[in-house]
Write a protein that holds these residues in place. Sequence first.
Motif, short mmCIF file in Angstrom:
data_model
loop_
_atom_site.label_atom_id
_atom_site.label_comp_id
_atom_site.label_asym_id
_atom_site.label_seq_id
_atom_site.Cartn_x
_atom_site.Cartn_y
_atom_site.Cartn_z
N ARG A 296 29.70 12.27 27.32
CA ARG A 296 31.28 11.85 26.93
C ARG A 296 31.59 12.02 25.55
NH1 ARG A 296 28.73 6.72 29.52
NH2 ARG A 296 29.60 6.81 31.55
N LYS A 297 30.78 11.96 24.65
CA LYS A 297 31.17 12.52 23.31
C LYS A 297 31.54 14.04 23.11
CE LYS A 297 28.35 9.30 20.07
NZ LYS A 297 27.32 9.26 19.44
N VAL A 299 32.55 15.85 25.66
CA VAL A 299 33.85 15.99 26.49
C VAL A 299 35.14 15.24 25.65
CG1 VAL A 299 35.15 15.28 28.26
CG2 VAL A 299 32.91 15.82 28.64
N ALA A 300 34.72 14.11 24.89
CA ALA A 300 35.96 13.54 24.12
C ALA A 300 36.36 14.50 23.05
CB ALA A 300 35.42 12.17 23.74
N HIS A 303 38.61 17.14 24.02
CA HIS A 303 39.80 16.60 24.57
C HIS A 303 40.87 16.28 23.23
CE1 HIS A 303 39.17 15.13 28.82
NE2 HIS A 303 38.86 16.63 28.63
N HIS A 328 36.71 13.99 31.87
CA HIS A 328 36.24 12.60 31.47
C HIS A 328 36.15 11.45 32.70
CE1 HIS A 328 35.48 9.55 28.55
NE2 HIS A 328 35.48 10.21 27.52
N ASP A 329 35.07 10.98 32.55
CA ASP A 329 34.79 10.08 33.80
C ASP A 329 35.81 8.74 33.42
OD1 ASP A 329 33.41 8.90 31.32
OD2 ASP A 329 32.23 7.95 32.52
N THR A 330 36.03 7.90 34.48
CA THR A 330 36.79 6.77 34.42
C THR A 330 35.84 5.72 34.87
OG1 THR A 330 38.88 7.78 35.29
CG2 THR A 330 38.70 5.41 35.75
N MET A 340 32.22 14.80 36.10
CA MET A 340 32.26 15.23 34.55
C MET A 340 30.90 15.92 34.27
SD MET A 340 31.89 12.30 31.16
CE MET A 340 30.69 11.67 31.87
N TYR A 344 30.31 19.86 33.26
CA TYR A 344 29.57 19.89 32.31
C TYR A 344 28.78 21.15 32.40
CZ TYR A 344 26.89 19.35 27.76
OH TYR A 344 26.12 19.63 26.53
#
Length: 620
Positions: A296-297, A299-300, A303, A328-330, A340, A344
């Motif tokens: 997540r880090k 991907v963020a 973004h 990015h996941d929900t 995601m 990746y």
Amino acid sequence: MASEGDKPQIEPPPASYKSAVWEHFGFPIRYSSDGHKNVDKTVTVCKICMTRVPYSQGNTTNMTGHLRRHHPRVDSSRAQVRPKQFQQHTLPSAFKQPLSSHSDKHKTITKALGVFIAKDIQPYSVVDDAGFQHLIKTLEPRYEIPSRAHFSSKIIPELYDETRSKIENKLANAKHVALTTDSWTSRATESYLTVTAHYISDWQLESAVLQTCPLFENHTSSHLADALMSAVTDWKLERPNITIPVTTDNARNMVNAIKEAAGLGPQIGCFAHILNLAAKKAVALQQTSRLLGKVRKVVAFFHKSTTAANALKVKQEMLNIPAHKLIHDTPTRWNTIYDMMERYLEQQPAIYSALMDKNIKKNVKDIAVLSDSELTLAEEMIQLLKPLKTTTTLLSTETAPSLSMVLPLKTMILKSMDPADHDSPAIKDAKAAISEDLKSRYTDPDLQDYLNRASFLDPRFKSLPNLDAALCLNVCSGVIREIIEQQGQPVAAEAGPSGSQNPPESPPVKKSAMSELFGDFFRAPDKTKTFDNIVEEEVMSYKAEDSIDTDAYPLAWWELHESKYPHVAKLAKQYLCVCATSVPSERVFSTAGDIVSASRSRLATENVNKLIFLQKNMKI
């Protein structure tokens, strides 16, 4: 008076000017330097002497006085109403006459604009937009666009009534109907309950969004039950001696609402929601959760940073990797976690190369690429979750039967979760978490029996490979009983005790020559079979048929075999229209989000219902 050479061109008065003096007066016409025609309505011109007479709107006193003074022989008081004059328009002027709002063409265009607003989720204010008005004027200069109030108060309600009438007729002809329902909250913090209906017509699975009604009370089971029963009554869905199955999420208030509502049931928990809960337990385990946090880090970061995103594009092209954006996941949807991680892994070489770029590296803080062991775990998790992802996609269809797949798919998923010798500890824990959650689902005996019957009535799964022989026989017996109870007479009573007195024997009937010759070889069918016997033979004959391929369309098979198994076919229509998920209701949420947008957050609840209804149901 004007000379002959100075005669001005005269514009006749409009037909709405009724005074008789207008027979002798008109308005002068002047042309500008660029040839543009201008009609001066501040003066009038006498057609007899060409004298200009001042004129104010609606006042004919000056013209009457002019006639009396200069043309006494003309009697302007003879006629109270000016006779209608026929004026033939030139071809160019005919195309400039505005369309009457009562003309067929004007009505057709207005209705088409209403369809455009409803089907393409456009705000009513689109009719006031300059660009849209320019488009309409270009396409049909004679058409005057009605106001937005006209569309919201007349056109959209008319389209709603027209579409609703068609759906009501279809539902009235459907012998069996199933529902899905779910609740959601709009951007304006208003709560709604959506209800969808599903039925089989001509062996095609049909669906319709019935209503999206506001919920003003607390979401207790009794209030939800009342709302659902109101929808059933409003749409006349009641069927004699048959309850209406409802597919919902697994929230306790919704489950209890179905139990409390008379005429509804069984309640079927959304299988997609169940898979979501099971998968979330797997990805919430410590090692997997830590892995997802690192992803997540990364991907963020890509973004938020335009520089990093551009560097990623350069590396993708350099390494010949698909130019896909990172996902990015929900939090509420586990399948976005799967997407995601999968994306990746696909982009991992480009991600690593971009992060090592000197222009990017100096801005990277608290971000690390996955280690080899973490990449291996990510790949293993993708393989583990793939059956759940495929199942969710498969069950989300609205065009093919899905309830019949629930128990076979549950069996296959549980089988894929059996531990293997080569599994890492993290994968073993994830498999155990998924298995433990899935095994506790659909355990109610009555619901299991209902789901097994649905599988049996689907020619793809009628062999019931997930059950043993004894359970298969029980399912067949249950289907036979249900057909007899719904379609015919009660099960025939057994013969009485043998102690009753035997009736006297009749003398033997003399056989004909044909009977003597052929005997029993060509005996006619036994007409003494009971309805129970007929149904039992039909069900067992259906069971003996070979199952069709799992890729085949089961309703197409039933269309071909309905005449062979008429009683089983009727029951198949009842079961195969039921949804395995509440996705049809959930899909309305995204449509509703577009309708109740930031610019239309004050849209009335009645309009919300009609616009969603039209967007989902109107055929163009």
